[in-house]
Design a protein around this motif. Structure first.
Motif, PDB file in Angstrom:
ATOM      1  N   GLU A 163       0.822  -1.204   0.000  1.00 37.91           N
ATOM      2  CA  GLU A 163       0.000   0.000   0.000  1.00 37.91           C
ATOM      3  C   GLU A 163       0.860   1.261   0.000  1.00 37.91           C
ATOM      4  OE1 GLU A 163      -2.197  -3.384   1.814  1.00 37.91           O
ATOM      5  OE2 GLU A 163      -0.223  -2.481   2.100  1.00 37.91           O
ATOM      6  N   ALA A 188       2.382   1.701  -3.400  1.00 35.81           N
ATOM      7  CA  ALA A 188       1.374   2.236  -4.314  1.00 35.81           C
ATOM      8  C   ALA A 188       1.157   3.722  -4.066  1.00 35.81           C
ATOM      9  CB  ALA A 188       0.059   1.475  -4.150  1.00 35.81           C
ATOM     10  N   GLY A 189       1.261   4.132  -2.806  1.00 34.52           N
ATOM     11  CA  GLY A 189       1.132   5.551  -2.483  1.00 34.52           C
ATOM     12  C   GLY A 189       2.238   6.384  -3.100  1.00 34.52           C
ATOM     13  N   ARG A 207       3.871   5.636  -5.842  1.00 36.51           N
ATOM     14  CA  ARG A 207       3.579   5.691  -7.287  1.00 36.51           C
ATOM     15  C   ARG A 207       2.480   6.705  -7.579  1.00 36.51           C
ATOM     16  NH1 ARG A 207       4.294   2.074 -11.532  1.00 36.51           N
ATOM     17  NH2 ARG A 207       2.971   2.560 -13.315  1.00 36.51           N
ATOM     18  N   ALA A 208       1.415   6.672  -6.764  1.00 35.72           N
ATOM     19  CA  ALA A 208       0.294   7.577  -7.008  1.00 35.72           C
ATOM     20  C   ALA A 208       0.742   9.030  -6.898  1.00 35.72           C
ATOM     21  CB  ALA A 208      -0.829   7.291  -6.010  1.00 35.72           C
ATOM     22  N   ARG A 209       1.566   9.316  -5.899  1.00 38.10           N
ATOM     23  CA  ARG A 209       1.996  10.703  -5.729  1.00 38.10           C
ATOM     24  C   ARG A 209       2.876  11.157  -6.892  1.00 38.10           C
ATOM     25  NH1 ARG A 209       4.830  13.611  -0.431  1.00 38.10           N
ATOM     26  NH2 ARG A 209       4.019  15.679  -0.917  1.00 38.10           N
ATOM     27  N   GLU A 258       0.699  11.800  -9.868  1.00 38.06           N
ATOM     28  CA  GLU A 258      -0.089  13.021  -9.695  1.00 38.06           C
ATOM     29  C   GLU A 258       0.763  14.243 -10.022  1.00 38.06           C
ATOM     30  OE1 GLU A 258      -1.433  12.837  -5.692  1.00 38.06           O
ATOM     31  OE2 GLU A 258      -2.972  11.317  -6.094  1.00 38.06           O
ATOM     32  N   ASP A 284      -0.563   3.442 -16.049  1.00 37.54           N
ATOM     33  CA  ASP A 284      -0.555   4.223 -14.812  1.00 37.54           C
ATOM     34  C   ASP A 284      -1.959   4.363 -14.238  1.00 37.54           C
ATOM     35  OD1 ASP A 284       2.161   4.565 -15.022  1.00 37.54           O
ATOM     36  OD2 ASP A 284       2.006   6.456 -16.111  1.00 37.54           O
ATOM     37  N   THR A 285      -2.936   4.631 -15.096  1.00 33.84           N
ATOM     38  CA  THR A 285      -4.303   4.826 -14.619  1.00 33.84           C
ATOM     39  C   THR A 285      -4.866   3.540 -14.024  1.00 33.84           C
ATOM     40  OG1 THR A 285      -4.659   6.525 -16.305  1.00 33.84           O
ATOM     41  CG2 THR A 285      -6.611   5.553 -15.294  1.00 33.84           C
ATOM     42  N   MET A 289      -3.293   2.741 -10.705  1.00 28.28           N
ATOM     43  CA  MET A 289      -3.683   3.694  -9.680  1.00 28.28           C
ATOM     44  C   MET A 289      -5.143   3.529  -9.271  1.00 28.28           C
ATOM     45  SD  MET A 289      -3.197   7.847  -9.813  1.00 28.28           S
ATOM     46  CE  MET A 289      -1.603   7.595 -10.565  1.00 28.28           C
ATOM     47  N   HIS A 290      -5.989   3.160 -10.253  1.00 29.42           N
ATOM     48  CA  HIS A 290      -7.431   3.004  -9.988  1.00 29.42           C
ATOM     49  C   HIS A 290      -7.828   1.594 -10.414  1.00 29.42           C
ATOM     50  CE1 HIS A 290      -7.589   7.391  -9.565  1.00 29.42           C
ATOM     51  NE2 HIS A 290      -6.902   7.454 -10.696  1.00 29.42           N
TER      52      HIS A 290
END
Length: 633
Positions: A386, A389-390, A392-394, A397, A508-509, A512-513
């Motif tokens: 987790e 993944a955070g 990567r998400a940041r 963004e 990436d999308t 992320m989702h």
């Protein structure tokens, strides 16, 4: 203000370009022209020429070219109208006003500058007399010389409510208030406190100047107890603190010579660096670096250096500047960062180690992309999936904030490479057309029988643009398969740059989702430049794979026939991805086996070569079958 071409031509004709440039650059006569070492790039042999007859300069080394106005904007860093006004004043020409209202505004602005200039003079006088003893003692402790104090126009505001008001009486209270030098109390203030009073009291006064060196505002540092530590002038018709960089009037010419611009946190940092010989330093005015200030810095150099304190507040300021710059990034323009040692500011560094100590820090700057990556890792709380993944998400963004498509693509690629290196088993992303490592070929081809004939396609299937685009179109219809193939998809060599950008956005999308269906994926992509490419692939003719065919209607999971159709399309997409990923590995192994057979000429080498040929033909045959799968009913 209307400037006709005829008026501008007259201004250029009245300006001696060699004399103008000779004020800041050493020029020598060369026949009918003048020569100099180019001020826009470092060189030892002069390649910069000035032609007074034609009214232009040109550098044969870097291509810099322009007239007198261009010199003022590019070398001095002035805005166009400021450049025109300064040249017109030197040439004895009146700058035409568009209408009486514009002339009146110009007259009022000049009057306000008279107020601030008169205030600056009075502050300097107070610093020099007996009232300024405490301020002079503070400056002595900071190690500032008389020359530095004079160069920066430092002064002192006595701790009194009406001393400056008396000095500015000739201008009237209303003008002094508008210039930010007096404060007008509210109407509900006590009767004996309704008169305007001095804004700056008991403070060391630091003039803030525009690009032409004119005082437009002040920063005041408290000398005793009290808050705030620094007090700036309010926004006025002359001064907008978000659009000004302190000391840019002096730093701009210095930055042209050194090729760098240093952004530090405050006034005293700038002054200390200048005294040490580092004159190309500027500072924001008590706020985080704004978009307008970043644009000002980029007018001087393409990659300014931000040197902020090493404490938590300094690092937060650096990150704010970094994220604010992201939407503005364009090719060749960025920011770099220097983190000062904890507890030290530029004054401490140059006082103990001189300019060389600060230069040593500047020799090891951190690029913007690295600062963001280090921040993302530092903020990670643990090493769980987790948390990864955070990170990567940041990162993604941040990449999404970048408006320029090319720059954004490079940032996404840079973040992906760092994520792979940090969180996944090491793997080498090949150059375009180069072989890929791993044992995917054997896994992908296992169980496929050798073909009875070779396919007739002249272009290798895995390098075929149509096949890659078909796979991307399939992923748009079946995004649930992206996570399963994420690593393999990231290694694909995509011939078309637009398709490459789309594939990266899909990966990436979907990571992320998770759990997106086709409609949700397209909705998210609709906010990105790749959306048009996605719609082109979905509507493209000539793709006959089962996974590129749009369903005739919404699939009903309860219908066995429709569920089988969906399963077939997904299975075919799985196989197509495996085949195109395996192809270059098989080709690499086949080339190696062929070379080995030419050296050894033994039965074992021949058998290995034939096995790999069969595998390659099998992959091609299977891709050919899949390419016809969309014709099946």
């Amino acid at each position: 203000m209307t400037l006709t071409p005829q008026w501008l031509d007259e201004l250029r004709a009245r300006t001696s370009l060699s004399s103008l440039i000779g004020k800041s650059v050493k020029v020598t006569r060369a026949g009918r022209e003048w020569k100099a070492c180019c001020p826009f790039h470092n060189e030892k042999t002069p390649s910069f020429t000035i032609n007074d007859d034609k009214g232009f300069y040109h550098c044969f080394g870097c291509g810099a070219h322009g007239d007198a106005i261009r010199w003022m904007t590019d070398h001095r860093g002035l805005a166009f109208m400021d450049a025109v006004k300064e040249l017109a004043a030197a040439a004895g020409m009146e700058v035409p006003a568009a209408d009486p209202r514009a002339a009146k505004r110009a007259e009022e602005a000049m009057s306000l500058r008279d107020v601030t200039e008169a205030s600056a003079l009075w502050f300097r006088e107070r610093l020099a007399d007996s009232e300024g003893a405490e301020a002079r003692s503070y400056l002595a402790k900071r190690g500032l010389t008389a020359q530095t104090i004079s160069s920066f126009g430092l002064g002192y505001a006595p701790d009194a409510r009406g001393r400056l008001k008396e000095v500015l009486a000739q201008f009237g209270d209303a003008m002094a208030i508008e210039a930010g030098m007096l404060i007008q109390p509210p109407e509900d203030a006590p009767a004996n406190r309704r008169e305007p009073y001095d804004r700056f009291r008991g403070r060391l006064m630091i003039p803030i100047r525009d690009l032409r060196g004119r005082t437009i505002a002040f920063g005041g540092r408290i000398l005793g107890a009290g808050e705030p530590k620094y007090l700036n002038s309010p926004d006025t018709p002359l001064f907008d603190k978000g659009r000004i960089l302190y000391n840019l009037d002096r730093a701009a010419p210095a930055s042209r010579k050194s090729g760098r611009l240093i952004v530090v946190e405050g006034y005293m940092d700038v002054i200390a660096l200048a005294q040490a010989g580092i004159e190309e330093a500027v500072a924001p005015l008590g706020t985080a670096l704004t978009e307008d200030q970043i644009a000002l810095a980029w007018r001087q150099v393409s990659v300014p250096v931000l040197a902020f304190d090493g404490d938590a507040a300094g690092q937060r300021a650096a990150l704010r500047a970094a994220t604010r710059a992201l939407p503005l990034l364009r090719p060749g323009h960025s920011l770099s960062f220097v983190t000062l040692p904890p507890g030290q500011d530029p004054d401490d560094i140059v006082r103990t180690g001189g300019a060389s100590a600060f230069d040593a820090l500047l020799s090891a700057t951190t690029p913007l992309v690295d600062l963001l990556w280090q921040t993302a890792l530092t903020d990670r709380t643990d090493d769980t999936p987790e948390s990864r993944a955070g990170v990567r998400a940041r990162c993604m963004e941040w990449a999404d904030l970048i408006s320029d498509r090319d720059v954004q693509a490079h940032y996404r690629q840079a973040f992906r490479e760092r994520l792979d290196a940090a969180f996944f088993a090491p793997r080498q992303r090949p150059e375009r057309g180069a072989p890929r490592a791993g044992a995917r070929a054997a896994r992908s081809a296992r169980g496929w029988a050798p073909p009875e004939r070779s396919p007739t396609a002249g272009v290798p299937a895995a390098a075929n643009r149509m096949v890659i685009d078909a796979i991307i179109a399939g992923l748009l219809r079946y995004p649930g398969l992206v996570e399963r193939h994420a690593e393999a998809l990231s290694s694909l060599d995509v011939p078309d740059s637009r398709s490459q950008a789309l594939l990266e956005s899909i990966i990436d999308t979907c990571l992320m989702h998770q759990g997106l269906d086709s409609a949700a994926l397209l909705t998210i992509l609709g906010n990105r430049p790749v959306y048009n490419r996605a719609m082109e692939l979905l509507r493209a003719d000539g793709m006959h794979f089962s996974f590129t065919r749009a369903p005739r209607k919404a699939v009903n999971p309860g219908d066995p026939d429709e569920r089988a159709q969906l399963s077939l399309a997904q299975r075919d997409l799985d196989e197509a991805i495996a085949a195109v990923v395996a192809w270059p590995e098989v080709e690499r192994a086949l080339a190696a086996a062929t070379k080995a057979m030419q050296v050894r000429l033994d039965e074992e080498s021949w058998a290995e070569q034939q096995r790999l040929k069969t595998m390659k033909d099998s992959l091609a045959e299977r891709l050919a079958e899949l390419a016809d799968g969309g014709r099946r009913d």
